[in-house]
Design an enzyme around this catalytic site. Structure first.
Site, PDB file in Angstrom:
ATOM      1  N   LYS A   1       0.840  -1.200   0.000  1.00 42.86           N
ATOM      2  CA  LYS A   1       0.000   0.000   0.000  1.00 42.86           C
ATOM      3  C   LYS A   1       0.871   1.244   0.000  1.00 42.86           C
ATOM      4  CE  LYS A   1      -2.348   1.616   3.689  1.00 42.86           C
ATOM      5  NZ  LYS A   1      -2.147   3.099   3.753  1.00 42.86           N
TER       6      LYS A   1
ATOM      7  N   ASP B   1      -3.415   4.253  -2.088  1.00 40.21           N
ATOM      8  CA  ASP B   1      -4.376   4.681  -1.065  1.00 40.21           C
ATOM      9  C   ASP B   1      -4.355   6.199  -0.926  1.00 40.21           C
ATOM     10  OD1 ASP B   1      -6.051   4.794   1.180  1.00 40.21           O
ATOM     11  OD2 ASP B   1      -4.421   4.331   2.574  1.00 40.21           O
TER      12      ASP B   1
ATOM     13  N   LYS C   1      -7.411   8.070  -1.289  1.00 39.60           N
ATOM     14  CA  LYS C   1      -8.714   8.475  -0.741  1.00 39.60           C
ATOM     15  C   LYS C   1      -9.262   9.735  -1.416  1.00 39.60           C
ATOM     16  CE  LYS C   1      -7.638   6.665   3.893  1.00 39.60           C
ATOM     17  NZ  LYS C   1      -6.187   6.373   3.713  1.00 39.60           N
TER      18      LYS C   1
ATOM     19  N   HIS D   1     -11.490  12.584  -2.748  1.00 40.83           N
ATOM     20  CA  HIS D   1     -12.758  13.138  -2.245  1.00 40.83           C
ATOM     21  C   HIS D   1     -12.847  14.576  -2.737  1.00 40.83           C
ATOM     22  CE1 HIS D   1     -15.552  13.890   1.488  1.00 40.83           C
ATOM     23  NE2 HIS D   1     -16.116  14.200   0.340  1.00 40.83           N
ATOM     24  N   ASP D   2     -13.603  14.773  -3.803  1.00 42.58           N
ATOM     25  CA  ASP D   2     -13.726  16.100  -4.398  1.00 42.58           C
ATOM     26  C   ASP D   2     -14.984  16.101  -5.258  1.00 42.58           C
ATOM     27  OD1 ASP D   2     -13.057  18.718  -5.473  1.00 42.58           O
ATOM     28  OD2 ASP D   2     -10.956  18.254  -5.017  1.00 42.58           O
ATOM     29  N   ILE D   3     -15.198  17.172  -6.018  1.00 37.46           N
ATOM     30  CA  ILE D   3     -16.354  17.203  -6.901  1.00 37.46           C
ATOM     31  C   ILE D   3     -16.184  16.117  -7.971  1.00 37.46           C
ATOM     32  CG2 ILE D   3     -16.782  19.637  -6.458  1.00 37.46           C
ATOM     33  CD1 ILE D   3     -15.588  20.244  -9.222  1.00 37.46           C
ATOM     34  N   PRO D   4     -17.276  15.586  -8.507  1.00 45.42           N
ATOM     35  CA  PRO D   4     -17.181  14.451  -9.421  1.00 45.42           C
ATOM     36  C   PRO D   4     -16.221  14.644 -10.586  1.00 45.42           C
ATOM     37  CG  PRO D   4     -19.454  14.761  -8.756  1.00 45.42           C
ATOM     38  CD  PRO D   4     -18.689  15.914  -8.194  1.00 45.42           C
TER      39      PRO D   4
ATOM     40  N   THR E   1     -13.563  16.518 -10.893  1.00 42.93           N
ATOM     41  CA  THR E   1     -12.166  16.497 -10.449  1.00 42.93           C
ATOM     42  C   THR E   1     -11.714  15.086 -10.134  1.00 42.93           C
ATOM     43  OG1 THR E   1     -12.312  18.754  -9.582  1.00 42.93           O
ATOM     44  CG2 THR E   1     -10.572  17.361  -8.691  1.00 42.93           C
TER      45      THR E   1
ATOM     46  N   THR F   1     -10.690   3.667  10.476  1.00 40.45           N
ATOM     47  CA  THR F   1     -10.556   2.821  11.668  1.00 40.45           C
ATOM     48  C   THR F   1      -9.983   3.598  12.854  1.00 40.45           C
ATOM     49  OG1 THR F   1      -8.456   1.999  10.743  1.00 40.45           O
ATOM     50  CG2 THR F   1     -10.408   0.614  10.469  1.00 40.45           C
TER      51      THR F   1
ATOM     52  N   ARG G   1      -3.828  -6.179  14.019  1.00 35.30           N
ATOM     53  CA  ARG G   1      -2.740  -6.393  14.968  1.00 35.30           C
ATOM     54  C   ARG G   1      -2.785  -7.841  15.451  1.00 35.30           C
ATOM     55  NH1 ARG G   1      -2.281  -1.916  13.276  1.00 35.30           N
ATOM     56  NH2 ARG G   1      -1.907   0.033  14.371  1.00 35.30           N
TER      57      ARG G   1
ATOM     58  N   GLY H   1       0.345  -2.269   8.784  1.00 31.41           N
ATOM     59  CA  GLY H   1       1.453  -1.343   8.630  1.00 31.41           C
ATOM     60  C   GLY H   1       2.516  -1.532   9.685  1.00 31.41           C
ATOM     61  N   ARG H   2       2.417  -0.777  10.766  1.00 29.51           N
ATOM     62  CA  ARG H   2       3.471  -0.729  11.774  1.00 29.51           C
ATOM     63  C   ARG H   2       3.846  -2.073  12.393  1.00 29.51           C
ATOM     64  NH1 ARG H   2       0.696   4.556  14.327  1.00 29.51           N
ATOM     65  NH2 ARG H   2      -1.040   3.526  13.252  1.00 29.51           N
TER      66      ARG H   2
END
Length: 238
Positions: free
Chosen positions: A32, A59, A61, A63-66, A68, A122, A184, A213-214
């Site tokens: 990722k 990843d 994410k 999130h804007d006007i369609p 764009t 999460t 985890r 991840g970590r």
């Protein structure tokens, strides 16, 4: 895509990635690339990982006007990532535009990347959701609603916690992807995550893929940690 363990490369630059990956030898990984790494290195980091033979979850994410989001996805589709995402809060029209952009960006005869929608992060608790987003339904209902809208928009699945995976399957069907971060091993620290789960729990709840991840990237022995998580996720008895 199903039954994947995705390693979150939460590193500041490519140099750290190059130091990390040799631990895994010739193992083909699902990796990722998030905002921190992508903003540091740009599209070339996706090209690099694909050239190494790995699958990539980009990843960002969106999130804007369609319009764009459509344009952004058209460009992202050309990078060869296997999985991309948007925020479900952007709405059905935006998610439909994301798919249009992906379809327009891939070459003739090529398969577009899978596209999934983030429901509730999460790191978000129900208290935070109510206070900061003014959403008055339960967190589970909010997640399931976003999953329904994402399915109506034609997306392939959602990002959710393992705790909501079974409810989403009941709401929209087993075939809808449920990609679950916050994973985890038992006894591992939660960090800034609120809704964490073990690989075994995620598997039992019907998650399609887990993101770690970590617990891997910050482990003393990343390969050992990866294999322990992978074995538990796949139900391998040692």
């Amino acid at each position: 895509m199903n039954n994947s363990l995705i390693i979150a490369l939460d590193f500041p630059d490519k140099k750290k990635v190059e130091e990390f990956l040799p631990s895994f030898g010739n193992e083909k990984l699902f990796l990722k690339v998030g905002m921190e790494l992508f903003y540091a290195e740009g599209p070339s980091i996706v090209t690099y990982l694909k050239e190494q033979g790995h699958d990539v979850f980009l990843d960002l994410k969106l999130h804007d006007i369609p319009n764009t989001v459509k344009g952004g996805m058209r460009n992202l589709a050309r990078l060869g990532a296997d999985l991309v995402n948007v925020h479900a809060a952007g709405g059905r029209e935006m998610m439909e535009a994301a798919l249009e952009g992906l379809e327009a960006g891939v070459g003739v005869g090529e398969k577009r990347p899978f596209c999934i929608a983030v429901t509730q992060l999460t790191s978000t608790s129900e208290t935070q959701m109510s206070r900061d987003q003014l959403i008055t339904v339960s967190l589970e209902e909010s997640v399931c609603h976003y999953a329904s809208v994402a399915q109506q928009a034609g997306l392939d699945g959602v990002v959710c916690s393992a705790h909501e995976a079974k409810m989403i399957s009941e709401r929209v069907g087993e075939g809808f992807l449920k990609v679950t971060p916050g994973i985890r091993l038992a006894g591992g620290g939660a960090g800034d995550q609120k809704r964490v789960a073990t690989p075994k729990f995620a598997r039992g709840e019907g998650a399609s893929a887990i993101v770690v991840g970590r617990p891997i990237t910050q482990a003393e022995n990343p390969l050992e940690s990866y294999l322990a998580l992978k074995n538990e996720w796949e139900g391998v008895l040692l």
